[in-house]
Design an enzyme around this catalytic site. Structure first.
Site, short mmCIF file in Angstrom:
data_model
loop_
_atom_site.label_atom_id
_atom_site.label_comp_id
_atom_site.label_asym_id
_atom_site.label_seq_id
_atom_site.Cartn_x
_atom_site.Cartn_y
_atom_site.Cartn_z
N LYS A 71 -43.42 1.29 -37.24
CA LYS A 71 -43.74 1.10 -35.82
C LYS A 71 -45.11 1.65 -35.44
O LYS A 71 -45.81 1.08 -34.60
CB LYS A 71 -42.67 1.76 -34.93
N ASP A 107 -37.80 -0.30 -26.60
CA ASP A 107 -36.69 0.66 -26.75
C ASP A 107 -36.29 1.29 -25.41
O ASP A 107 -35.10 1.45 -25.14
CB ASP A 107 -37.06 1.76 -27.75
#
Ligand SMILES: NC(=O)c1ccc[n+]([C@@H]2O[C@H](COP(=O)([O-])OP(=O)(O)OC[C@H]3O[C@@H](n4cnc5c(N)ncnc54)[C@H](OP(=O)(O)O)[C@@H]3O)[C@@H](O)[C@H]2O)c1
Length: 279
Positions: A71, A107
């Site tokens: 990420k 998220d």
């Protein structure tokens, strides 16, 4: 359909990748909405990740979800990022637009959406919240709660320095509390979130006395294997509303699907059951 006339291709990359539930989520939606597309897992090691991202436009891939440990590399490789990616310095969703790599992080959206759906009317600005853990997932959740106006965000982590670093980076009202003081920190709070891996299959259970937690406070465990963690069972037993981690996983997938395949997908019981079939 993309410009080659072939099925739209998207996927998820990580290292390892075989345990990812994302293909099950997206392929369920592709079938449900009758879209000519495929979503595939790509095992991409961290040292190859930047090259792989740069190749996406030439491969005519619509985009990727990115998972551990890629990420941060994805964030560095993007041409453009939104405010969530910039705040978290991590990208979990890449969209390729006219050869340009656009990165976001969904998220916090996934966490907040699942909380709102499970507890309609719940508001972050009603009182203090307690977050256990200070890893990657905690960053997104703390940012989301800060954005929603939580007046006091108490972070307890086994390694105190990580909680302190998160509090310094995000600023007021995020503050570290000692791991040994985690039970006392529950006093007066409206939400307890476990973002540590404690309680996950193969890990020790989370050891925390809930006596100081008001009975109206929501207990949210982002661990989803098992779905009912010892923390959630203890919360339900004393009457606290409990939210499991599957909703966050499902809702974080929505923006990528919408951008790649052009349809806003729905998170419903049928999807939950389908994904639970792999547990
Ligand atoms: N529901 C969802 O969509 C979703 C999304 C992301 C992650 N998750 C789950 O959330 C958990 C954390 O993920 P992550 O990406 O944030 O991982 P991470 O960055 O590796 O962070 C792990 C966290 O757990 C703590 N921890 C690990 N072992 C511990 C122990 N024995 N005692 C106390 N604390 C311990 C770590 O504390 P230290 O700093 O002291 O090491 C750290 O705060 C995992 O179970 C993951 O599956 C769920």
């Amino acid at each position: 359909m993309n410009f080659s006339g072939a099925a739209i291709v998207a996927g998820v990359c990580g290292w390892p990748i075989k345990h990812s539930r994302s293909p099950r989520i997206h392929n369920f939606w592709l079938k449900k909405y009758g879209i000519d597309g495929v979503y595939v897992p790509f095992a991409i090691s961290p040292d190859r990740a930047a090259d792989a991202f740069r190749a996406l436009p030439d491969l005519d891939i619509a985009g990727l979800n990115v998972t551990v440990p890629n990420k941060e590399e994805a964030f560095r490789a993007m041409h453009e990022t939104d405010r969530w990616a910039q705040r978290l310095k991590a990208v979990n969703t890449i969209v390729v637009r006219d050869g340009v790599l656009f990165g976001t992080n969904t998220d916090a959206f996934g966490f907040l959406e699942s909380l709102r759906r499970s507890r309609p009317g719940w508001r972050a600005d009603k009182g203090p919240v307690v977050v256990l853990g200070a890893g990657g997932a905690a960053r997104a959740i703390v940012a989301g709660l800060q954005d929603e106006g939580a007046p006091d965000i108490r972070i307890a982590n086994r390694t105190a320095e990580r909680a302190q670093a998160l509090a310094s980076e995000f600023g007021d009202p995020v503050r570290p509390v000692g791991w040994e003081d985690r039970a006392d920190a529950l006093d007066g709070s409206v939400l307890l979130v476990n973002t540590s891996s404690l309680g996950m299959e193969g890990q020790p259970p989370l050891d925390i006395a809930l006596d100081a937690l008001p009975v109206e406070a929501v207990v949210y465990d982002i661990v989803y294997v098992p779905l009912e963690t010892p923390l959630l069972a203890a919360a339900r037993a004393r009457g606290n509303p409990a939210v499991d981690g599957l909703g966050m996983l499902l809702h974080q997938a929505r923006p990528g699907f919408r951008d790649w395949f052009g349809t806003e997908p729905e998170v419903d019981e049928a999807l939950r059951d389908h994904v639970l079939g792999t547990f």
